[in-house]
Write an enzyme that holds these catalytic residues in place. Structure first.
Site, short mmCIF file in Angstrom:
data_model
loop_
_atom_site.label_atom_id
_atom_site.label_comp_id
_atom_site.label_asym_id
_atom_site.label_seq_id
_atom_site.Cartn_x
_atom_site.Cartn_y
_atom_site.Cartn_z
CE LYS A 45 -3.15 2.33 0.90
NZ LYS A 45 -4.50 2.75 -0.70
N GLY A 46 0.76 2.18 -1.08
CA GLY A 46 1.30 3.31 -0.81
C GLY A 46 1.95 3.77 0.83
CG ASN A 99 2.53 2.68 -3.72
OD1 ASN A 99 1.98 3.82 -4.17
ND2 ASN A 99 1.96 2.37 -5.70
CB CYS A 130 -3.91 9.07 -5.45
SG CYS A 130 -5.36 8.89 -4.52
CE LYS A 165 -0.85 1.54 -10.03
NZ LYS A 165 -1.05 0.59 -8.67
C1 SIN Z 1 -6.63 5.62 -2.75
O1 SIN Z 1 -5.59 5.32 -1.58
O2 SIN Z 1 -7.35 6.83 -2.35
C2 SIN Z 1 -6.01 4.55 -3.60
C3 SIN Z 1 -4.72 4.62 -3.88
C4 SIN Z 1 -4.61 5.39 -5.44
O3 SIN Z 1 -5.75 4.81 -5.99
O4 SIN Z 1 -3.72 5.66 -5.56
#
Ligand code: SIN
Length: 305
Positions: A45-46, A99, A130, A165
């Site tokens: 996860k980012g 990420n 995002c 990305k």
């Molecule tokens: C999010 O956490 O809102 C999704 C991440 C993304 O789409 O880059």
């Protein structure tokens, strides 16, 4: 038996099945369903410099053949990830792709510096796209000059594999892909989510708190394939596909379009063991046809032109 190994720039993965960022946290819960080292790599996860709570709920809703999310980049922050999670993943022997997300260039650079110093990260993937936050990646991800400047700055501090990305929320992707390559990216991930909306027709309310969110899942696979195919023909660096892969045949489609690896995301919510099933299905597909290795199919789509 067919060889499922693939290379993405300097990295070799035992198979082309990767997780997509955001759909399995930091991978720890997946361990209940299969040994993590069955994956080619785990994309987490980012991560941002500081922990984030993300957007208020509701921030997920199901759509036909897909899912809308507006998580807002909730995460534990880079320090907690490096100190608490990374050692566990390292013990599992899984290549980890971090990420990264920031609100300004300096944040991406600081994150990349931290990853450079950390043990157990084989690549960073810059989330420049995002759609769910007011400030941040989306501004970098849609403008070639911004992608180029940011990627070049990260390149200066990060010596391992650097993936960018790309956003599908643009009219043309090729200038973005070329900009990332020119700035020193080692690979491109295609694609992030498509900006969308869902409405409850009974209450007349937008289903997401933020009104708009990112669409993922099988609904976006044709778009992802198109982006993979277009970028693979426009740049020399490898492409990692992402967008709605649900079956081994979907993986084959991404490889034929030109992807050297494929990230699996939304369908993990339905079937967390999916990566292992995809790996086994891909092996059976290749074995049955006597295809010795992935290089025999990567980029080999036959077009009518
Ligand atoms: C999010 O956490 O809102 C999704 C991440 C993304 O789409 O880059």
């Amino acid at each position: 038996m067919s060889d499922l190994r693939t290379t993405v720039g300097p990295l070799t993965f035992k198979n082309p099945i990767l997780t997509a960022s955001g759909c399995c946290g930091y991978g720890l819960e997946l361990k209940e369903f299969f040994p993590l080292d069955r994956l080619g790599a785990l994309v987490v996860k980012g991560l941002s410099l500081k922990p984030r709570d993300g957007n208020p709920p509701p921030r997920i809703c199901e759509t036909p053949a897909g899912m809308l999310n507006s998580i807002g980049l909730q995460n534990i922050g880079i320090e907690a990830f490096v100190n608490e999670v990374l050692p566990i993943l390292e013990a599992d022997g899984i290549p980890v792709v971090a990420n990264l997300f920031g609100e300004e260039e300096e944040a991406y650079v600081a994150l990349a510096r931290r990853c450079e110093a950390a043990r157990g990260i084989c690549a960073v993937e810059l989330n420049l796209s995002c759609p769910n936050v007011k400030k941040g990646g989306i501004h970098f991800g849609t403008v070639p000059e911004a992608i180029k400047a940011l990627t070049a700055k990260v390149r200066q501090v990060y010596t391992h594999s650097l993936w960018v990305k790309l956003s599908p929320n643009v009219s043309t992707v090729v200038p973005l892909a070329v900009a990332a390559q020119q700035a020193g990216a080692d690979a491109l991930t295609c694609i992030n989510t498509l900006k969308g909306m869902a409405i409850d027709p009974l209450t007349w309310k937008a289903k997401l708190h933020t009104t708009y969110g990112g669409l993922s899942g099988p609904a976006i696979k044709p778009v992802a394939l198109r982006f993979v195919h277009e970028t693979a023909r426009a740049v020399d660096i490898p492409i990692v596909g992402c967008g709605g892969a649900a079956t081994a045949l979907d993986i084959v489609e991404f490889l034929l379009a030109g992807a050297r690896a494929v990230q699996v995301g939304t369908l993990l919510f339905q079937n967390p063991a999916l990566p292992v099933e995809l790996e086994e299905g891909l092996r059976a597909y290749l074995d049955e046809r006597g295809i010795p290795s992935l290089d025999a199919i990567i980029g080999k789509v036959k077009t009518h032109a």
